[in-house]
Design a protein around this motif. Structure first.
Motif, PDB file in Angstrom:
ATOM      1  N   ARG A 572       0.931  -1.318   0.006  1.00 39.18           N
ATOM      2  CA  ARG A 572      -0.017   0.058   0.021  1.00 39.18           C
ATOM      3  C   ARG A 572       1.031   1.230  -0.009  1.00 39.18           C
ATOM      4  O   ARG A 572       0.500   2.125  -0.754  1.00 39.18           O
ATOM      5  N   ASP A 573       1.955   1.356   0.685  1.00 40.65           N
ATOM      6  CA  ASP A 573       2.952   2.481   0.776  1.00 40.65           C
ATOM      7  C   ASP A 573       3.680   2.589  -0.647  1.00 40.65           C
ATOM      8  O   ASP A 573       3.593   3.822  -0.964  1.00 40.65           O
ATOM      9  N   ILE A 574       3.899   1.629  -1.174  1.00 44.09           N
ATOM     10  CA  ILE A 574       4.433   1.803  -2.706  1.00 44.09           C
ATOM     11  C   ILE A 574       3.549   2.464  -3.509  1.00 44.09           C
ATOM     12  O   ILE A 574       4.113   3.185  -4.192  1.00 44.09           O
ATOM     13  N   VAL A 575       2.213   1.990  -3.473  1.00 41.01           N
ATOM     14  CA  VAL A 575       1.389   2.425  -4.442  1.00 41.01           C
ATOM     15  C   VAL A 575       0.848   3.701  -4.219  1.00 41.01           C
ATOM     16  O   VAL A 575       0.789   4.800  -5.127  1.00 41.01           O
ATOM     17  N   ALA A 576       0.770   4.134  -2.837  1.00 41.04           N
ATOM     18  CA  ALA A 576       0.683   5.575  -2.257  1.00 41.04           C
ATOM     19  C   ALA A 576       1.714   6.339  -3.180  1.00 41.04           C
ATOM     20  O   ALA A 576       1.408   7.678  -3.310  1.00 41.04           O
ATOM     21  N   GLY A 577       3.055   5.758  -2.964  1.00 45.91           N
ATOM     22  CA  GLY A 577       4.029   6.659  -3.495  1.00 45.91           C
ATOM     23  C   GLY A 577       4.012   7.218  -4.848  1.00 45.91           C
ATOM     24  O   GLY A 577       4.530   7.957  -5.443  1.00 45.91           O
ATOM     25  N   PHE A 578       3.178   6.279  -5.740  1.00 49.37           N
ATOM     26  CA  PHE A 578       2.874   6.467  -7.105  1.00 49.37           C
ATOM     27  C   PHE A 578       1.640   7.395  -7.247  1.00 49.37           C
ATOM     28  O   PHE A 578       1.557   7.643  -8.394  1.00 49.37           O
ATOM     29  N   GLY A 579       1.023   8.008  -6.160  1.00 48.46           N
ATOM     30  CA  GLY A 579      -0.184   8.701  -6.345  1.00 48.46           C
ATOM     31  C   GLY A 579      -1.460   7.769  -6.439  1.00 48.46           C
ATOM     32  O   GLY A 579      -2.323   8.419  -7.067  1.00 48.46           O
ATOM     33  N   GLY A 580      -1.375   6.626  -6.132  1.00 47.62           N
ATOM     34  CA  GLY A 580      -2.425   5.698  -6.475  1.00 47.62           C
ATOM     35  C   GLY A 580      -3.084   4.986  -5.230  1.00 47.62           C
ATOM     36  O   GLY A 580      -2.633   5.644  -3.993  1.00 47.62           O
ATOM     37  N   GLU A 581      -3.864   4.018  -5.157  1.00 45.51           N
ATOM     38  CA  GLU A 581      -4.425   3.396  -4.008  1.00 45.51           C
ATOM     39  C   GLU A 581      -4.277   1.993  -4.132  1.00 45.51           C
ATOM     40  O   GLU A 581      -4.347   1.487  -5.238  1.00 45.51           O
ATOM     41  N   LEU A 582      -4.292   1.122  -3.028  1.00 43.51           N
ATOM     42  CA  LEU A 582      -4.475  -0.046  -3.084  1.00 43.51           C
ATOM     43  C   LEU A 582      -5.663  -0.717  -2.093  1.00 43.51           C
ATOM     44  O   LEU A 582      -5.573  -0.477  -0.945  1.00 43.51           O
ATOM     45  N   VAL A 583      -6.619  -1.267  -2.735  1.00 38.77           N
ATOM     46  CA  VAL A 583      -8.066  -1.411  -1.974  1.00 38.77           C
ATOM     47  C   VAL A 583      -8.409  -3.124  -1.945  1.00 38.77           C
ATOM     48  O   VAL A 583      -7.907  -3.783  -2.826  1.00 38.77           O
ATOM     49  N   HIS A 584      -9.126  -3.352  -1.066  1.00 39.29           N
ATOM     50  CA  HIS A 584      -9.675  -4.771  -1.077  1.00 39.29           C
ATOM     51  C   HIS A 584     -11.168  -4.510  -1.365  1.00 39.29           C
ATOM     52  O   HIS A 584     -12.201  -3.877  -0.703  1.00 39.29           O
ATOM     53  N   ASP A 585     -11.488  -5.626  -2.241  1.00 36.49           N
ATOM     54  CA  ASP A 585     -13.003  -5.654  -2.439  1.00 36.49           C
ATOM     55  C   ASP A 585     -13.310  -6.968  -1.936  1.00 36.49           C
ATOM     56  O   ASP A 585     -13.148  -8.071  -2.381  1.00 36.49           O
ATOM     57  N   ASP A 586     -14.557  -7.063  -0.908  1.00 35.91           N
ATOM     58  CA  ASP A 586     -15.124  -8.206  -0.653  1.00 35.91           C
ATOM     59  C   ASP A 586     -16.479  -8.413  -0.954  1.00 35.91           C
ATOM     60  O   ASP A 586     -17.267  -9.231  -0.429  1.00 35.91           O
ATOM     61  N   ALA A 587     -16.779  -7.974  -2.165  1.00 32.45           N
ATOM     62  CA  ALA A 587     -18.142  -8.156  -2.747  1.00 32.45           C
ATOM     63  C   ALA A 587     -18.407  -9.623  -3.179  1.00 32.45           C
ATOM     64  O   ALA A 587     -19.685 -10.190  -2.823  1.00 32.45           O
ATOM     65  N   GLY A 588     -17.045 -10.287  -3.822  1.00 30.51           N
ATOM     66  CA  GLY A 588     -17.776 -11.630  -4.223  1.00 30.51           C
ATOM     67  C   GLY A 588     -16.910 -12.703  -3.581  1.00 30.51           C
ATOM     68  O   GLY A 588     -16.329 -12.249  -2.383  1.00 30.51           O
ATOM     69  N   PRO A 589     -16.973 -13.898  -4.199  1.00 26.74           N
ATOM     70  CA  PRO A 589     -16.445 -14.967  -3.150  1.00 26.74           C
ATOM     71  C   PRO A 589     -14.829 -14.773  -3.449  1.00 26.74           C
ATOM     72  O   PRO A 589     -14.223 -14.356  -4.340  1.00 26.74           O
ATOM     73  N   GLY A 590     -14.069 -15.299  -2.506  1.00 28.84           N
ATOM     74  CA  GLY A 590     -12.774 -15.231  -2.482  1.00 28.84           C
ATOM     75  C   GLY A 590     -12.079 -13.844  -2.117  1.00 28.84           C
ATOM     76  O   GLY A 590     -13.029 -13.056  -1.403  1.00 28.84           O
ATOM     77  N   ALA A 591     -11.056 -13.459  -2.441  1.00 28.38           N
ATOM     78  CA  ALA A 591     -10.605 -12.073  -2.110  1.00 28.38           C
ATOM     79  C   ALA A 591     -10.196 -11.251  -3.420  1.00 28.38           C
ATOM     80  O   ALA A 591      -9.669 -12.016  -4.575  1.00 28.38           O
ATOM     81  N   THR A 592     -10.382 -10.082  -3.494  1.00 32.63           N
ATOM     82  CA  THR A 592     -10.104  -9.127  -4.728  1.00 32.63           C
ATOM     83  C   THR A 592      -9.346  -8.138  -4.412  1.00 32.63           C
ATOM     84  O   THR A 592      -9.687  -7.351  -3.329  1.00 32.63           O
ATOM     85  N   PHE A 593      -8.085  -7.777  -4.888  1.00 33.11           N
ATOM     86  CA  PHE A 593      -7.169  -6.845  -4.362  1.00 33.11           C
ATOM     87  C   PHE A 593      -6.992  -5.950  -5.646  1.00 33.11           C
ATOM     88  O   PHE A 593      -6.758  -6.432  -6.589  1.00 33.11           O
ATOM     89  N   ARG A 594      -7.376  -4.570  -5.478  1.00 31.58           N
ATOM     90  CA  ARG A 594      -7.185  -3.595  -6.862  1.00 31.58           C
ATOM     91  C   ARG A 594      -6.239  -2.644  -6.487  1.00 31.58           C
ATOM     92  O   ARG A 594      -6.138  -1.849  -5.622  1.00 31.58           O
ATOM     93  N   ILE A 595      -5.228  -2.368  -7.658  1.00 32.82           N
ATOM     94  CA  ILE A 595      -4.457  -1.458  -7.559  1.00 32.82           C
ATOM     95  C   ILE A 595      -5.006  -0.417  -8.646  1.00 32.82           C
ATOM     96  O   ILE A 595      -4.942  -0.598  -9.677  1.00 32.82           O
ATOM     97  N   ILE A 596      -5.018   0.918  -8.048  1.00 34.33           N
ATOM     98  CA  ILE A 596      -5.351   2.026  -8.870  1.00 34.33           C
ATOM     99  C   ILE A 596      -4.526   2.949  -8.852  1.00 34.33           C
ATOM    100  O   ILE A 596      -4.019   3.548  -7.911  1.00 34.33           O
ATOM    101  N   LEU A 597      -4.012   3.323 -10.140  1.00 37.62           N
ATOM    102  CA  LEU A 597      -2.924   4.192 -10.534  1.00 37.62           C
ATOM    103  C   LEU A 597      -3.434   5.151 -11.468  1.00 37.62           C
ATOM    104  O   LEU A 597      -4.137   4.893 -12.262  1.00 37.62           O
ATOM    105  N   PRO A 598      -2.709   6.204 -11.515  1.00 34.24           N
ATOM    106  CA  PRO A 598      -3.133   7.356 -12.344  1.00 34.24           C
ATOM    107  C   PRO A 598      -2.474   6.785 -13.802  1.00 34.24           C
ATOM    108  O   PRO A 598      -1.174   6.596 -13.861  1.00 34.24           O
ATOM    109  N   GLY A 599      -3.324   7.245 -14.732  1.00 36.75           N
ATOM    110  CA  GLY A 599      -2.636   6.845 -16.185  1.00 36.75           C
ATOM    111  C   GLY A 599      -1.508   7.897 -16.520  1.00 36.75           C
ATOM    112  O   GLY A 599      -1.448   9.277 -16.162  1.00 36.75           O
ATOM    113  N   ALA A 600      -0.746   7.387 -17.374  1.00 38.83           N
ATOM    114  CA  ALA A 600       0.450   8.204 -18.108  1.00 38.83           C
ATOM    115  C   ALA A 600       0.205   8.469 -19.450  1.00 38.83           C
ATOM    116  O   ALA A 600      -0.164   7.390 -20.378  1.00 38.83           O
ATOM    117  N   LYS A 601      -0.066   9.819 -19.842  1.00 39.35           N
ATOM    118  CA  LYS A 601      -0.341   9.863 -21.590  1.00 39.35           C
ATOM    119  C   LYS A 601       0.953   9.900 -22.188  1.00 39.35           C
ATOM    120  O   LYS A 601       1.992  10.230 -21.652  1.00 39.35           O
TER     121      LYS A 601
END
Length: 601
Positions: A572-601
């Motif tokens: 999470r600290d590494i992703v935050a250093g990129f200006g992004g987020e690391l989140v956990h989604d528990d909506a479905g079965p199992g575990a889902t982690f999402r890395i959200i990063l700003p796009g680069a043009k």
């Protein structure tokens, strides 16, 4: 006593100076106000003159077309050819109606000898019919030039007016006579007189023709020569007028005063040309009362301003004298203040040195914290490498064993002099060597300690690197990997090795989560949401327990028996250093982690 004498001398000088200033200010203010008032009067006069000139031009244009139209009238032409009584009577009545409709003073027709054959005033005692007008200049000019205009007193009516004449010709161009229309300006003069602004019109010689002051008619704006006076007498233009000059006394440019005939006052005089007849229109704007009031107001205001300034200056002088008396006390107070400032400066300097030391210490601690953070990330890398080492070793051992087999085979082919077969074996050895090199390069790059700012990084390349390191373990555990079709040109703001480390950490956690699950499966997907890029790693394992889910990104929180609970925190600290987020989604079965990063043009 010495100080008292100095104070009295200052007040005497103060009084003399301000008396001189008051006199100069009152005089200058009066002059400035006078010039401004005269300027305002001239501007108003120009506006009124333009209006009066427009009205006069309109009146002239309305009547100048009348003789031109009548010169084409068949009845007039017939009368001038044959002056029989019936034709004269018919034309008299026709001209009478036209004069009434056009508001002309009189309309009459002259034969080639200047004799009036018909006139609109034929019913009146002052009828022009039968009068001889050959002496009038407009008759000769019209016969010679085709048309003429002439301002004069009427020889019969003794009323001033403008005579507009037009020659009448037949179809062959032969002159039959002259048609004349007289225009009087009584109504126009009355309108101008109602405005309260004396107005007059002069001809090219400066003789007043039209005026709101009847006494000025046929006066002049300057001395006339003997020839001009004689010609006016012969033409009977001005009757018995003495042709004296107007009662004007010039003041400043554009300003005059009148000595008689109208209320004595100062006037702004403005002229406008009437080029159609060579005339000039002059208007006098009353300005004396306005100027007097403006000058008086300016002088009173200047005097009040000087008095106010004198009072303020007197207050300042009195304060200055008091300030001088307090100078010694203030000098002593200033010395004491400087001493206190020196003491305070020393205290502030000491406090500043202490603060600088604290800032340096804080920077050192911050640097130590960052170094510790980087070491922790590197340790996490090495720990991850330790977990996948066995699988990577197996990946390398297979190509190495195959290389040994192909090398032995190539030697046998060489002993048999079968160069083509030996070359095929050596080519296969090269391919296996490249595979080993790719694995070892990825290991070396992953284990390198790097830190740089976010740059444009290919998402697919980072995922490929992580899969190369975790591929052996996936195959060893029998995990099915599903991956959505990639976008090779999709770029994010990150650092390649650290982004690869985050993906590898999530893969490691997913592999451990699906252990013991029938048909274990891991899904890696990449999608764009606006300007963001989302990398998802999902598994079909049992998911996170409620206790771990509530404190997921808290250090040392884990549900693994041998885990430290730092992997997700570091990721999470590494992703935050990129200006992004690391989140956990528990909506479905199992575990889902999402890395959200700003796009680069």
């Amino acid at each position: 006593m010495r100080i008292l004498g100095t104070v009295r001398g200052q007040w005497r000088a103060f009084g003399v100076v301000w008396l001189i200033v008051a006199f100069a200010a009152v005089f200058a203010a009066g002059q400035v106000a006078k010039r401004e008032a005269e300027g305002d009067a001239l501007r108003q006069a120009r506006a009124a003159t333009a209006l009066h000139a427009a009205v006069l031009r309109s009146e002239l244009e309305r009547h100048r077309s009348l003789p031109m139209v009548l010169a084409q009238d068949p009845d007039i032409q017939a009368l001038l050819r044959d002056a029989n009584p019936s034709a004269v009577d018919r034309l008299n009545r026709k001209l009478e109606g036209l004069a009434r409709e056009t508001r002309a003073a009189v309309i009459y027709a002259l034969d080639t000898d200047g004799l009036a054959l018909a006139a609109s005033n034929w019913r009146e005692p002052i009828s022009f019919v039968g009068s001889d007008y050959r002496f009038r200049p407009y008759f000769h000019e019209a016969m010679r030039d085709g048309q003429a205009s002439f301002f004069a007193l009427g020889t019969v009516s003794n009323r001033p007016g403008l005579y507009l004449a037009k020659r009448v010709t037949d179809a062959n161009g032969r002159a039959l006579g002259v048609i004349v229309a007289k225009v009087e300006f009584d109504a126009l003069e009355a309108d101008w007189r109602a405005s309260g602004e004396p107005t007059y019109v002069t001809d090219g010689d400066g003789v007043v023709l039209i005026t709101t002051v009847s006494k000025w008619r046929f006066h002049t704006t300057g001395e006339l020569g003997a020839d001009r006076r004689r010609r006016l007498a012969v033409d009977q233009t001005a009757g018995r007028a003495d042709l004296s000059t107007l009662p004007f006394d010039a003041l400043t440019p554009g300003m005059i005063s009148l000595s008689r005939d109208v209320p004595s006052d100062t006037y702004a005089r403005v002229s406008a040309p009437i080029p159609e007849l060579g005339w000039s229109l002059h208007l006098l704007q009353p300005a004396g009362t306005t100027i007097t009031r403006a000058v008086l107001s300016a002088r009173v205001l200047a005097l009040l301003s000087v008095a106010l300034l004198a009072g303020l200056t007197g207050v300042l002088l009195r304060r200055r004298q008091r300030a001088h008396a307090r100078a010694v006390e203030e000098e002593a107070a200033r010395a004491e203040l400087e001493r206190q400032i020196d003491l305070r400066t020393i205290e502030l300097r000491t406090a500043n040195d202490r603060l600088s030391h604290e800032i340096d210490e804080r920077k050192r601690l911050e640097k130590n914290r960052q170094d510790l953070h980087d070491e922790l990330i590197q340790a996490n890398k090495l720990a991850t490498l330790g977990q996948i080492a066995a699988g990577v070793a197996h990946e390398i051992n297979q190509p190495v064993a195959a290389i040994r087999t192909h090398a032995d085979t190539a030697g046998v082919y060489l002993q048999r002099s079968d160069a083509d077969a030996a070359a095929r074996q050596l080519s296969r050895i090269g391919e296996l060597t490249e595979r080993v090199g790719a694995i070892t390069d990825e290991l070396r790059a992953f284990s390198r300690k790097t830190r740089s700012g976010p740059v444009a990084v290919s998402v697919e390349a980072a995922i490929d690197g992580a899969l190369m390191l975790a591929g052996a373990r996936l195959r060893e555990r029998g995990v099915t990997l599903e991956r959505t079709p990639g976008q090779p040109d999709l770029m994010v703001k990150a650092e390649r090795n650290r982004l690869e480390q985050v993906v590898l950490n999530l893969l490691q956690n997913a592999i451990e989560a699906v252990e013991g699950v029938p048909s274990p499966r891991i899904l890696i997907s990449v999608e764009t949401k606006g300007r963001k890029v989302v990398v998802s790693v999902a598994d079909n394992g049992p998911g996170l327990s409620e206790t771990v889910r509530d404190r997921l990104f808290t250090p040392f929180t884990t549900d693994k028996p041998d885990g430290l609970g730092l992997g997700l925190v570091i990721s999470r600290d590494i992703v935050a250093g990129f200006g992004g987020e690391l989140v956990h989604d528990d909506a479905g079965p199992g575990a889902t982690f999402r890395i959200i990063l700003p796009g680069a043009k």
